[in-house]
Design a protein around this motif. Sequence first.
Motif, PDB file in Angstrom:
ATOM      1  N   ASP A   1       4.925  86.508   3.824  1.00 27.97           N
ATOM      2  CA  ASP A   1       6.349  86.269   4.041  1.00 27.97           C
ATOM      3  C   ASP A   1       6.559  85.020   4.883  1.00 27.97           C
ATOM      4  O   ASP A   1       7.411  84.169   4.581  1.00 27.97           O
ATOM      5  CB  ASP A   1       6.957  87.486   4.754  1.00 27.97           C
ATOM      6  CG  ASP A   1       8.032  88.162   3.908  1.00 27.97           C
ATOM      7  OD1 ASP A   1       8.272  87.713   2.781  1.00 27.97           O
ATOM      8  OD2 ASP A   1       8.619  89.148   4.378  1.00 27.97           O
ATOM      9  N   LEU A   2       5.804  84.906   5.956  1.00 31.62           N
ATOM     10  CA  LEU A   2       5.929  83.752   6.851  1.00 31.62           C
ATOM     11  C   LEU A   2       5.525  82.470   6.142  1.00 31.62           C
ATOM     12  O   LEU A   2       6.122  81.406   6.371  1.00 31.62           O
ATOM     13  CB  LEU A   2       5.073  83.960   8.097  1.00 31.62           C
ATOM     14  CG  LEU A   2       5.071  82.822   9.112  1.00 31.62           C
ATOM     15  CD1 LEU A   2       6.475  82.589   9.658  1.00 31.62           C
ATOM     16  CD2 LEU A   2       4.085  83.126  10.254  1.00 31.62           C
TER      17      LEU A   2
ATOM     18  N   VAL B   1       9.264  76.445   2.849  1.00 30.69           N
ATOM     19  CA  VAL B   1      10.663  76.020   2.676  1.00 30.69           C
ATOM     20  C   VAL B   1      11.057  75.061   3.782  1.00 30.69           C
ATOM     21  O   VAL B   1      11.779  74.081   3.549  1.00 30.69           O
ATOM     22  CB  VAL B   1      11.594  77.247   2.666  1.00 30.69           C
ATOM     23  CG1 VAL B   1      13.059  76.816   2.689  1.00 30.69           C
ATOM     24  CG2 VAL B   1      11.333  78.113   1.440  1.00 30.69           C
ATOM     25  N   GLY B   2      10.565  75.308   5.003  1.00 27.12           N
ATOM     26  CA  GLY B   2      10.914  74.456   6.132  1.00 27.12           C
ATOM     27  C   GLY B   2      10.414  73.029   6.008  1.00 27.12           C
ATOM     28  O   GLY B   2      10.904  72.133   6.697  1.00 27.12           O
TER      29      GLY B   2
ATOM     30  N   LEU C   1      15.607  75.155  12.937  1.00 27.67           N
ATOM     31  CA  LEU C   1      16.982  74.679  13.091  1.00 27.67           C
ATOM     32  C   LEU C   1      17.833  75.600  13.948  1.00 27.67           C
ATOM     33  O   LEU C   1      18.917  75.208  14.385  1.00 27.67           O
ATOM     34  CB  LEU C   1      17.641  74.533  11.711  1.00 27.67           C
ATOM     35  CG  LEU C   1      16.988  73.522  10.766  1.00 27.67           C
ATOM     36  CD1 LEU C   1      17.656  73.573   9.397  1.00 27.67           C
ATOM     37  CD2 LEU C   1      17.060  72.115  11.352  1.00 27.67           C
ATOM     38  N   VAL C   2      17.353  76.808  14.183  1.00 28.95           N
ATOM     39  CA  VAL C   2      18.106  77.791  14.964  1.00 28.95           C
ATOM     40  C   VAL C   2      17.203  78.303  16.079  1.00 28.95           C
ATOM     41  O   VAL C   2      16.031  78.601  15.838  1.00 28.95           O
ATOM     42  CB  VAL C   2      18.569  78.968  14.077  1.00 28.95           C
ATOM     43  CG1 VAL C   2      19.308  80.008  14.906  1.00 28.95           C
ATOM     44  CG2 VAL C   2      19.470  78.457  12.946  1.00 28.95           C
TER      45      VAL C   2
ATOM     46  N   TYR D   1      15.919  79.380   4.487  1.00 31.19           N
ATOM     47  CA  TYR D   1      15.892  77.941   4.718  1.00 31.19           C
ATOM     48  C   TYR D   1      15.902  77.636   6.218  1.00 31.19           C
ATOM     49  O   TYR D   1      15.162  76.756   6.693  1.00 31.19           O
ATOM     50  CB  TYR D   1      17.095  77.297   4.035  1.00 31.19           C
ATOM     51  CG  TYR D   1      17.202  75.806   4.174  1.00 31.19           C
ATOM     52  CD1 TYR D   1      16.655  74.965   3.211  1.00 31.19           C
ATOM     53  CD2 TYR D   1      17.866  75.227   5.258  1.00 31.19           C
ATOM     54  CE1 TYR D   1      16.754  73.585   3.337  1.00 31.19           C
ATOM     55  CE2 TYR D   1      17.970  73.853   5.391  1.00 31.19           C
ATOM     56  CZ  TYR D   1      17.413  73.037   4.423  1.00 31.19           C
ATOM     57  OH  TYR D   1      17.512  71.661   4.548  1.00 31.19           O
ATOM     58  N   LEU D   2      16.721  78.358   6.965  1.00 29.49           N
ATOM     59  CA  LEU D   2      16.818  78.128   8.402  1.00 29.49           C
ATOM     60  C   LEU D   2      15.640  78.710   9.175  1.00 29.49           C
ATOM     61  O   LEU D   2      15.439  78.386  10.345  1.00 29.49           O
ATOM     62  CB  LEU D   2      18.117  78.734   8.939  1.00 29.49           C
ATOM     63  CG  LEU D   2      19.416  78.079   8.462  1.00 29.49           C
ATOM     64  CD1 LEU D   2      20.613  78.882   8.943  1.00 29.49           C
ATOM     65  CD2 LEU D   2      19.517  76.631   8.937  1.00 29.49           C
TER      66      LEU D   2
END
Length: 277
Positions: A64-65, A71-72, A151-152, A206-207
């Motif tokens: 999962d990671l 994606v990052g 991003l968060v 995505y984030l």
Amino acid sequence: MTPAAAQGIPHDGSGDAHRNVVSRSGSFDVPALRRWIVVPVLITGLVFAAGMVLRNDMFLSTSDLGIVQDVGKHHSVIGDALALTIHDGLAGWSAGLFLLVVGLIIVILTRSTVDALLVGVLTTGGWASTLAMRFAVGRARPDPGLLSDPLVPATAGLTSFPSGPTAFAVSFGIAVSLVSLGTHWQGLVIAAAAVFAFTAGASQVYLGVHYPSDVIASYALSVAAAVFLTGLLSRYGRCLRSRETHGAPALVQTAGHSGGPDGSPGAAGTLRGQGRR
């Protein structure tokens, strides 16, 4: 021949609009499964079991990671702006404000508080079900320190499974799709709802704030909540239907006093009885 034409009432095109207003203003008709309790319970049980496996299985968690990390690596300015807008817009007070504005728009367009209530109940119900599942499963979010472009900021607590913003978007999409059934905008609304739900889920991955499995679980749990709530409302929503009918006395009176000399309900009464098409 239409009922209006049979009674010599001229048809100027306003009859269709009148039919829509009358039928929608006094109805609380939503599709519901016969097994509206069993199906949601089974889905919820499967989601809970999957969450416990994902929380404790290192191999699945690593996979999962890995998707989140891949994606990052493909972030862009436009993608960042879109994902952050969705993330912030579907969280906290902004989500409540969004739902309130949509409810007011629905009331204005359909002249029905029942449709607005339906959207509110289904959306908040689906979102609330994810909160309960989060506390039950207790899965940690992806570690921003393991991402190439977080991003968060890191979110404290075991609140990863399932995704709240995704559940909000999916539940909202289901709700507005149900409200649009039988209208000219049905196809457009359903397509837009599907795109919105998919985009909201993709934005969380995505984030880097949720795993892909969190998003998939949100889709399943939102459907389960919608099945349960539509079944509940279909069975016990008579009080809302009655209130909405009494809220439009002019239309009801017109339907009741427009009958012919033989006591038939007349054009308005017949149109009101037809319901949604």
